[in-house]
Every structure is written in C-alpha cells, then in structure tokens.
Design a protein around this motif. Sequence first.
Motif, PDB file in Angstrom:
ATOM      1  N   LEU A  61      48.273 -20.520  24.564  1.00  0.00           N
ATOM      2  CA  LEU A  61      48.577 -21.662  23.707  1.00  0.00           C
ATOM      3  C   LEU A  61      49.775 -21.349  22.807  1.00  0.00           C
ATOM      4  CD1 LEU A  61      47.987 -24.439  22.598  1.00  0.00           C
ATOM      5  CD2 LEU A  61      46.043 -23.506  21.355  1.00  0.00           C
ATOM      6  N   TYR A  62      49.865 -20.123  22.346  1.00  0.00           N
ATOM      7  CA  TYR A  62      50.997 -19.712  21.520  1.00  0.00           C
ATOM      8  C   TYR A  62      52.293 -19.766  22.323  1.00  0.00           C
ATOM      9  CZ  TYR A  62      53.011 -17.343  17.470  1.00  0.00           C
ATOM     10  OH  TYR A  62      53.735 -17.046  16.347  1.00  0.00           O
ATOM     11  N   PHE A  63      52.223 -19.378  23.591  1.00  0.00           N
ATOM     12  CA  PHE A  63      53.399 -19.478  24.458  1.00  0.00           C
ATOM     13  C   PHE A  63      53.836 -20.929  24.593  1.00  0.00           C
ATOM     14  CE2 PHE A  63      52.192 -15.395  26.976  1.00  0.00           C
ATOM     15  CZ  PHE A  63      52.743 -14.614  25.965  1.00  0.00           C
ATOM     16  N   ALA A  64      52.873 -21.834  24.652  1.00  0.00           N
ATOM     17  CA  ALA A  64      53.208 -23.260  24.765  1.00  0.00           C
ATOM     18  C   ALA A  64      53.951 -23.744  23.519  1.00  0.00           C
ATOM     19  CB  ALA A  64      51.943 -24.083  24.976  1.00  0.00           C
ATOM     20  N   ILE A  65      53.579 -23.215  22.364  1.00  0.00           N
ATOM     21  CA  ILE A  65      54.307 -23.540  21.134  1.00  0.00           C
ATOM     22  C   ILE A  65      55.748 -23.059  21.264  1.00  0.00           C
ATOM     23  CG2 ILE A  65      54.522 -23.012  18.669  1.00  0.00           C
ATOM     24  CD1 ILE A  65      51.460 -22.840  18.557  1.00  0.00           C
ATOM     25  N   CYS A  66      55.923 -21.831  21.758  1.00  0.00           N
ATOM     26  CA  CYS A  66      57.265 -21.270  21.913  1.00  0.00           C
ATOM     27  C   CYS A  66      58.095 -22.082  22.899  1.00  0.00           C
ATOM     28  CB  CYS A  66      57.177 -19.822  22.381  1.00  0.00           C
ATOM     29  SG  CYS A  66      56.476 -18.706  21.152  1.00  0.00           S
ATOM     30  N   PHE A 107      57.948 -21.327  10.372  1.00  0.00           N
ATOM     31  CA  PHE A 107      56.865 -21.005  11.304  1.00  0.00           C
ATOM     32  C   PHE A 107      57.368 -20.975  12.735  1.00  0.00           C
ATOM     33  CE2 PHE A 107      53.862 -22.703  14.443  1.00  0.00           C
ATOM     34  CZ  PHE A 107      52.979 -21.629  14.484  1.00  0.00           C
ATOM     35  N   ARG A 108      58.206 -21.930  13.094  1.00  0.00           N
ATOM     36  CA  ARG A 108      58.697 -21.975  14.472  1.00  0.00           C
ATOM     37  C   ARG A 108      59.625 -20.800  14.766  1.00  0.00           C
ATOM     38  NH1 ARG A 108      59.564 -28.523  15.535  1.00  0.00           N
ATOM     39  NH2 ARG A 108      57.356 -28.915  16.026  1.00  0.00           N
ATOM     40  N   PHE A 109      60.428 -20.413  13.780  1.00  0.00           N
ATOM     41  CA  PHE A 109      61.251 -19.212  13.979  1.00  0.00           C
ATOM     42  C   PHE A 109      60.350 -17.988  14.128  1.00  0.00           C
ATOM     43  CE2 PHE A 109      63.459 -15.445  12.427  1.00  0.00           C
ATOM     44  CZ  PHE A 109      64.549 -15.436  13.276  1.00  0.00           C
ATOM     45  N   ALA A 110      59.297 -17.907  13.318  1.00  0.00           N
ATOM     46  CA  ALA A 110      58.362 -16.783  13.410  1.00  0.00           C
ATOM     47  C   ALA A 110      57.675 -16.759  14.771  1.00  0.00           C
ATOM     48  CB  ALA A 110      57.333 -16.865  12.293  1.00  0.00           C
ATOM     49  N   ALA A 111      57.406 -17.935  15.325  1.00  0.00           N
ATOM     50  CA  ALA A 111      56.789 -18.000  16.651  1.00  0.00           C
ATOM     51  C   ALA A 111      57.705 -17.386  17.693  1.00  0.00           C
ATOM     52  CB  ALA A 111      56.471 -19.453  17.011  1.00  0.00           C
ATOM     53  N   LEU A 112      59.000 -17.707  17.615  1.00  0.00           N
ATOM     54  CA  LEU A 112      59.959 -17.120  18.551  1.00  0.00           C
ATOM     55  C   LEU A 112      60.072 -15.616  18.331  1.00  0.00           C
ATOM     56  CD1 LEU A 112      62.901 -19.694  18.654  1.00  0.00           C
ATOM     57  CD2 LEU A 112      60.965 -19.459  20.226  1.00  0.00           C
ATOM     58  N   ALA A 113      60.063 -15.194  17.065  1.00  0.00           N
ATOM     59  CA  ALA A 113      60.161 -13.770  16.763  1.00  0.00           C
ATOM     60  C   ALA A 113      58.966 -13.016  17.347  1.00  0.00           C
ATOM     61  CB  ALA A 113      60.234 -13.558  15.253  1.00  0.00           C
ATOM     62  N   ARG A 114      57.803 -13.614  17.282  1.00  0.00           N
ATOM     63  CA  ARG A 114      56.612 -12.979  17.851  1.00  0.00           C
ATOM     64  C   ARG A 114      56.742 -12.881  19.362  1.00  0.00           C
ATOM     65  NH1 ARG A 114      51.328 -12.166  16.043  1.00  0.00           N
ATOM     66  NH2 ARG A 114      49.848 -11.870  17.745  1.00  0.00           N
ATOM     67  N   PHE A 115      57.271 -13.940  19.978  1.00  0.00           N
ATOM     68  CA  PHE A 115      57.452 -13.907  21.427  1.00  0.00           C
ATOM     69  C   PHE A 115      58.486 -12.858  21.815  1.00  0.00           C
ATOM     70  CE2 PHE A 115      59.441 -15.209  25.408  1.00  0.00           C
ATOM     71  CZ  PHE A 115      58.332 -15.359  26.220  1.00  0.00           C
ATOM     72  N   GLU A 116      59.588 -12.801  21.063  1.00  0.00           N
ATOM     73  CA  GLU A 116      60.632 -11.827  21.361  1.00  0.00           C
ATOM     74  C   GLU A 116      60.107 -10.402  21.236  1.00  0.00           C
ATOM     75  OE1 GLU A 116      63.438 -12.560  22.533  1.00  0.00           O
ATOM     76  OE2 GLU A 116      64.010 -14.556  21.886  1.00  0.00           O
TER      77      GLU A 116
END
Length: 212
Positions: A61-66, A107-116
Amino acid sequence: MTLSQQRRQEEKERRREEIIDAAERVIAAKGFELAKMEEIARDARVSRALVYTYFKDKTDLYFAICERVLSLLRERFEAAAATQARGIDQVMAIGRSYIEFAAESPFRFAALARFEGHPLAATAPGSTEHDVLCVGRSVHEVTVKSLLAGMADGSIRKDIGDPMLAAITLWGLTHGVIQLAQTKASLITDEGFGLDQFLQYSMEFGLRSLRT
C-alpha cells in the motif's frame, strides 16, 4: 467491454484510490511503523478484508502511495519545463519544482525518501513496486527531454554522456540536498548560510557541469 463491466472497473479503481487516500492520511498522522491496516480500512470506510483484496500488505500500500506521488511529480515537472524555452532553464525549473514540492508536501517527499532508501526486492511486472519504478523512470524522462532540448539549442554541452544517467544523477543530487536541508538544517544555518541560499547554490552547482 460492456457498460456494466466498465462501471465495475471504474468502481474498483475509485475504491482503490479511496484506500490510498486513507493510507496517506493515517500514515501521515501516525507514521509508517505505527499505522495499522485496520485504521486505514476504518478511515476508508471499508472492511480490512477489502483492503487486502487490493493490497497484499502495508508495504504494498505504501508503494501505491509512492506511485501516485511520482505520477503527480511527473505532471509537475512537465508543467515546470513548459514554462521555459531553453533546455538548461527547463532543467533548472524542474529542480526548483522539486524543491517546492518537498516544501508543500513533506509527507509525500518523505514517502519517496523511504522508497529510495529501501533495497529493491522482487520487481516482477505486475507488482506495485515494479509500477513505482516504471513511473519513476517516466519522471526522469521529463528531465531527459529537457537535456536533449538543451543540447539541441546549445545551452547544454553535448558531451554529458547518457542523458538518462545525467537525469538520474541530477535527481539524486537534488533529492539528497532537499533531505539535508530538511533534516540537518542547523549544520547549514550554523555556518551562516540560509536554507534558500543553500538550495539555490546546490542547483547552480549541479548545472555548472551541464552548461556550455
């Protein structure tokens, strides 16, 4: 596809987007580790079982946000590039738009940072993680288009190498600088530099290697 099938598909897509909306709200409020699938289901007003029908687990689900964030970022980059005529100015506009995005949507930048920051697992076609990578590549392709435009109009050197490699490098530099400004701001300000000054200098520093 019949009309009824089309309506069912549209309803399925709408429900999936609503679950992602709920996941953004819950995870933004509680953090990834503390957020529970039950809470996301409750926020989306669906059953926990239905959430698992769309997403195998919280990471999926987190990937879907990304994936959603990157799609929005691609549109933003395209709009930024369209405001400039020369390729080098388009690249600068893209960089600025990323900085503005991070400030507006932490939050959305943090989501990308977590994915990266996570190691890639199985990225077979059809997986949400694979979809994120595909959309991410399309984001880089916007920068590639501007790099090629700059090489054609003479504002960017022709010997920069592979444009996709250059685009990914520029992304990495900008992403890292934004993270540094967000998490280690005192290291910069204690030296007497403003954060805006630091961000502007970083972009100019990166563009020096591109300019003719």
